[in-house]
Design a protein around this motif. Structure first.
Motif, PDB file in Angstrom:
ATOM      1  N   THR A 147       0.835  -1.208   0.000  1.00  0.00           N
ATOM      2  CA  THR A 147       0.000   0.000   0.000  1.00  0.00           C
ATOM      3  C   THR A 147       0.865   1.252   0.000  1.00  0.00           C
ATOM      4  O   THR A 147       0.567   2.248  -0.682  1.00  0.00           O
ATOM      5  CB  THR A 147      -0.925  -0.011   1.230  1.00  0.00           C
ATOM      6  OG1 THR A 147      -1.717  -1.191   1.200  1.00  0.00           O
ATOM      7  CG2 THR A 147      -1.834   1.203   1.240  1.00  0.00           C
ATOM      8  N   GLU A 148       1.943   1.192   0.791  1.00  0.00           N
ATOM      9  CA  GLU A 148       2.861   2.342   0.793  1.00  0.00           C
ATOM     10  C   GLU A 148       3.453   2.569  -0.595  1.00  0.00           C
ATOM     11  O   GLU A 148       3.560   3.721  -1.075  1.00  0.00           O
ATOM     12  CB  GLU A 148       3.963   2.112   1.825  1.00  0.00           C
ATOM     13  CG  GLU A 148       4.933   3.284   1.924  1.00  0.00           C
ATOM     14  CD  GLU A 148       6.044   2.998   2.919  1.00  0.00           C
ATOM     15  OE1 GLU A 148       6.840   3.917   3.195  1.00  0.00           O
ATOM     16  OE2 GLU A 148       6.120   1.850   3.408  1.00  0.00           O
ATOM     17  N   ALA A 202      -4.363   0.986  -3.491  1.00  0.00           N
ATOM     18  CA  ALA A 202      -4.144   1.364  -2.087  1.00  0.00           C
ATOM     19  C   ALA A 202      -5.377   1.100  -1.239  1.00  0.00           C
ATOM     20  O   ALA A 202      -5.285   0.606  -0.101  1.00  0.00           O
ATOM     21  CB  ALA A 202      -3.734   2.831  -1.997  1.00  0.00           C
ATOM     22  N   VAL A 203      -6.543   1.441  -1.783  1.00  0.00           N
ATOM     23  CA  VAL A 203      -7.784   1.185  -1.029  1.00  0.00           C
ATOM     24  C   VAL A 203      -7.968  -0.313  -0.811  1.00  0.00           C
ATOM     25  O   VAL A 203      -8.364  -0.756   0.291  1.00  0.00           O
ATOM     26  CB  VAL A 203      -8.986   1.783  -1.779  1.00  0.00           C
ATOM     27  CG1 VAL A 203     -10.307   1.314  -1.159  1.00  0.00           C
ATOM     28  CG2 VAL A 203      -8.911   3.304  -1.784  1.00  0.00           C
ATOM     29  N   ASP A 204      -7.696  -1.101  -1.833  1.00  0.00           N
ATOM     30  CA  ASP A 204      -7.796  -2.556  -1.667  1.00  0.00           C
ATOM     31  C   ASP A 204      -6.829  -3.053  -0.595  1.00  0.00           C
ATOM     32  O   ASP A 204      -7.149  -3.930   0.205  1.00  0.00           O
ATOM     33  CB  ASP A 204      -7.509  -3.220  -3.014  1.00  0.00           C
ATOM     34  CG  ASP A 204      -7.651  -4.733  -2.914  1.00  0.00           C
ATOM     35  OD1 ASP A 204      -8.778  -5.220  -2.685  1.00  0.00           O
ATOM     36  OD2 ASP A 204      -6.613  -5.429  -3.048  1.00  0.00           O
ATOM     37  N   GLY A 205      -5.614  -2.496  -0.575  1.00  0.00           N
ATOM     38  CA  GLY A 205      -4.657  -2.895   0.460  1.00  0.00           C
ATOM     39  C   GLY A 205      -5.119  -2.518   1.857  1.00  0.00           C
ATOM     40  O   GLY A 205      -4.921  -3.265   2.829  1.00  0.00           O
ATOM     41  N   ARG A 220      -1.609   5.168  -7.028  1.00  0.00           N
ATOM     42  CA  ARG A 220      -2.580   4.160  -7.463  1.00  0.00           C
ATOM     43  C   ARG A 220      -3.584   3.963  -6.325  1.00  0.00           C
ATOM     44  O   ARG A 220      -3.443   3.094  -5.455  1.00  0.00           O
ATOM     45  CB  ARG A 220      -1.866   2.861  -7.815  1.00  0.00           C
ATOM     46  CG  ARG A 220      -1.016   3.002  -9.088  1.00  0.00           C
ATOM     47  CD  ARG A 220      -0.341   1.726  -9.464  1.00  0.00           C
ATOM     48  NE  ARG A 220       0.725   1.357  -8.524  1.00  0.00           N
ATOM     49  CZ  ARG A 220       1.595   0.390  -8.746  1.00  0.00           C
ATOM     50  NH1 ARG A 220       1.544  -0.312  -9.862  1.00  0.00           N
ATOM     51  NH2 ARG A 220       2.510   0.126  -7.843  1.00  0.00           N
ATOM     52  N   LEU A 221      -4.596   4.783  -6.332  1.00  0.00           N
ATOM     53  CA  LEU A 221      -5.544   4.817  -5.216  1.00  0.00           C
ATOM     54  C   LEU A 221      -6.390   3.550  -5.128  1.00  0.00           C
ATOM     55  O   LEU A 221      -6.704   3.085  -4.023  1.00  0.00           O
ATOM     56  CB  LEU A 221      -6.440   6.046  -5.341  1.00  0.00           C
ATOM     57  CG  LEU A 221      -5.711   7.395  -5.268  1.00  0.00           C
ATOM     58  CD1 LEU A 221      -6.692   8.534  -5.412  1.00  0.00           C
ATOM     59  CD2 LEU A 221      -4.934   7.507  -3.962  1.00  0.00           C
ATOM     60  N   ARG A 241       3.095   5.915  -3.087  1.00  0.00           N
ATOM     61  CA  ARG A 241       4.266   6.688  -3.484  1.00  0.00           C
ATOM     62  C   ARG A 241       4.388   6.829  -5.008  1.00  0.00           C
ATOM     63  O   ARG A 241       5.264   7.571  -5.500  1.00  0.00           O
ATOM     64  CB  ARG A 241       5.531   6.021  -2.940  1.00  0.00           C
ATOM     65  CG  ARG A 241       5.676   6.135  -1.425  1.00  0.00           C
ATOM     66  CD  ARG A 241       6.970   5.478  -0.951  1.00  0.00           C
ATOM     67  NE  ARG A 241       7.115   5.553   0.476  1.00  0.00           N
ATOM     68  CZ  ARG A 241       7.627   6.601   1.132  1.00  0.00           C
ATOM     69  NH1 ARG A 241       8.062   7.664   0.428  1.00  0.00           N
ATOM     70  NH2 ARG A 241       7.733   6.596   2.445  1.00  0.00           N
ATOM     71  N   GLN A 242       3.574   6.106  -5.738  1.00  0.00           N
ATOM     72  CA  GLN A 242       3.640   6.198  -7.192  1.00  0.00           C
ATOM     73  C   GLN A 242       3.135   7.575  -7.654  1.00  0.00           C
ATOM     74  O   GLN A 242       2.359   8.239  -6.975  1.00  0.00           O
ATOM     75  CB  GLN A 242       2.806   5.082  -7.836  1.00  0.00           C
ATOM     76  CG  GLN A 242       3.316   3.693  -7.529  1.00  0.00           C
ATOM     77  CD  GLN A 242       4.667   3.409  -8.147  1.00  0.00           C
ATOM     78  OE1 GLN A 242       4.994   3.917  -9.257  1.00  0.00           O
ATOM     79  NE2 GLN A 242       5.491   2.640  -7.434  1.00  0.00           N
TER      80      GLN A 242
END
Length: 524
Positions: free
Chosen positions: A305-306, A319-322, A315-316, A310-311
């Motif tokens: 997710t981190e 990230a939300v899935d993570g 990549r939201l 940082r991309q």
């Protein structure tokens, strides 16, 4: 003020007084530790038991000797006087047929009577006239006129024991009438008979006492040796357990006494500690394994997710899935921590509350928590109360409200986990005798007969649960809670092939009318 001479004398006398007081103080100081010193001799169990048994036996024999032997001789003397009195009074009829001519000294008739009395009573027999003349004497000896004259004057039998240079004698004089002549029949017998009988009893008692003390010594040594050997074996076994660990065996003792009970108690304690140690090791190993997986997974998810955040651009969606997956792992860790906390409370034997619990209200509160989850999986989730009238009267259990909610929540969660989509989970509440029974039935794969006890052990799961979420603690905690509340938790086959779990709780008293119900879903 003082003169110079007076002051000089005082100064010279002061040192002498101080010096003279020091020798007396030194012995007092030196004697103090001597008075405080005590001779301490360690005594083991064997000498104490033997000594106690010997002292008890000696005290018993001494008390028996003090209360038995001194009165014995007096009793024998009294019996001797009574026997002579009976003989003398019985012999009075022998003088009825003697005439006046026979009532004279040297009379053959009187001679025959006194000789017969001597043979029969073993005593010297005399006939003494009121004037003091001896009319007949079976064995001439010391004078016995005093009791004879006393008997003639008082017209009653006289009994006494007198002392003489040859020893004590028993004298019995009874009045008789011979041809209108007032006389006295006297029987004289040495009391050596009573003394010799008392001596025989005393010697026999002494021999018996010595034999008794010897027997007490042998029995005491045997008992003390046996107890010492058994206690020494128990002591050595406890030492081995302390030095070598719980794997050392305790001695086997089936004796029905305190030492046997103590040995069995130590063995039972060792078994419990051994089982607790094995459970602790299994708990630590399993908990470490169970914690390692979600923690590693959580760390991986957070790291990915981190990277997604940082991309450029971030990549939201990933990230939300993570974050969602991280939340699930944290919830799993929270559930494991909650189970471990419940286990620690059970192992610490924390007291549970005992109060009337509205079982139906508790079940409805728990079902409401899983209603949304059941709809998502298209599962039918229902509650049914058998015999509503009886449940109205006997629907309260005597239990811990938080514990009841905890068990019901575990049963419903397991049923939803193992029931396929489109299936059903039914809950039923019934009153059976002195129990309130909550049944949860699912339409899942069920539980194999050989696994119906295994699934209630800690960190154990059935074959149907392999690969599913969970740690294998819920049912173990549920059964322990149920039994701590006086009930039980068991599993049988469901009517449609699934599993049917039954929670049985003791019926409790009805709460006061108008009492507020407890929202157990919130208090849990």
């Amino acid at each position: 003020m003082c003169t110079s001479a007076t002051c000089a004398r005082r100064s010279r006398s002061a040192p002498r007084s101080r010096v003279s007081s020091s020798p007396s103080a030194a012995p007092a100081t030196a004697s103090g530790p001597r008075r405080r010193m005590r001779l301490s001799i360690p005594l083991g169990l064997r000498p104490r038991l033997v000594g106690g048994l010997l002292l008890t036996s000696a005290a018993t024999l001494l008390a028996a000797a003090l209360f038995l032997l001194p009165p014995l001789e007096q009793r024998l003397r009294t019996d001797q006087l009574a026997s002579l009195t009976t003989t003398a009074q019985t012999a009075r009829t022998s003088f009825v047929e003697i005439d006046r001519a026979g009532a004279r000294p040297g009379s053959p008739s009187l001679r025959r009577i006194v000789e017969a009395l001597e043979r029969r009573a073993g005593a010297r027999a005399l006939v003494v006239a009121g004037s003091g003349r001896v009319l007949a004497d079976s064995s001439p000896g010391p004078s016995v006129l005093a009791p004879a004259l006393d008997a003639v004057r008082s017209a009653r039998t006289v009994r006494r024991v007198t002392s003489s240079p040859d020893g004590s004698v028993a004298e019995v004089a009874t009045p008789v009438t011979i041809a209108d002549l007032r006389c006295a029949l006297v029987l004289v017998q040495p009391v050596q008979t009573a003394q010799s009988a008392a001596g025989v009893v005393r010697r026999a008692f002494t021999i018996a006492a010595l034999i008794g003390l010897a027997a007490a010594l042998l029995v005491g040594m045997g008992i003390a040796s046996t107890l010492s050997r058994r206690l020494r074996g128990l002591h050595d076994a406890v030492g081995r357990v302390g030095a070598g660990g719980l794997e050392q065996d305790m001695p086997h003792d089936d004796a029905r006494d305190e030492v046997g009970a103590l040995t069995r108690a130590f063995a039972a304690m060792q078994g419990r500690v051994r089982r607790q140690e094995e459970a602790r090791r299994a708990f630590v190993a399993t908990a470490s394994h169970e914690l390692r997986t979600p923690i590693a997974s959580l760390a991986t998810v957070l790291e990915l997710t981190e990277d997604d955040l940082r991309q450029e651009p971030p990549r939201l969606a990933e990230a939300v899935d993570g974050v969602v997956r991280a939340r699930r792992q944290s919830e799993r860790l929270a559930a494991l921590a909650r189970d471990l906390l419940d286990l620690s409370r059970l192992d610490a034997d924390v007291a549970l509350r005992r109060e009337p619990v509205d079982v139906a209200e508790s079940c409805r509160a728990v079902l409401s928590e899983f209603a949304e989850r059941a709809r998502e999986r298209r599962l039918a989730l229902g509650l049914e109360a058998t015999a509503p009238a009886a449940m109205q009267e006997r629907g309260h259990a005597l239990a811990d409200p938080v514990g009841v909610a905890r068990i019901v929540r575990t049963l419903v969660e397991n049923a939803l986990r193992y029931t396929p989509e489109g299936g059903s989970v039914n809950m039923e509440i019934a009153s059976r005798g002195h129990e309130v029974v909550v049944s949860v039935t699912d339409s899942g794969p069920g539980v194999r007969p050989e696994e119906r006890e295994t699934i209630f052990e800690r960190f154990q799961r059935g074959s149907a649960g392999q690969g599913a979420a969970g740690f294998g603690l819920g049912l173990a905690i549920g059964r322990e809670l149920a039994r701590r509340m006086g009930g039980d938790l068991r599993v049988t086959d469901g009517p449609g092939g699934g599993a049917r779990f039954e929670l049985a709780l003791p019926v409790g008293p009805q709460p006061p009318v108008g009492a507020a119900s407890v929202d157990l879903a919130r208090t849990a």
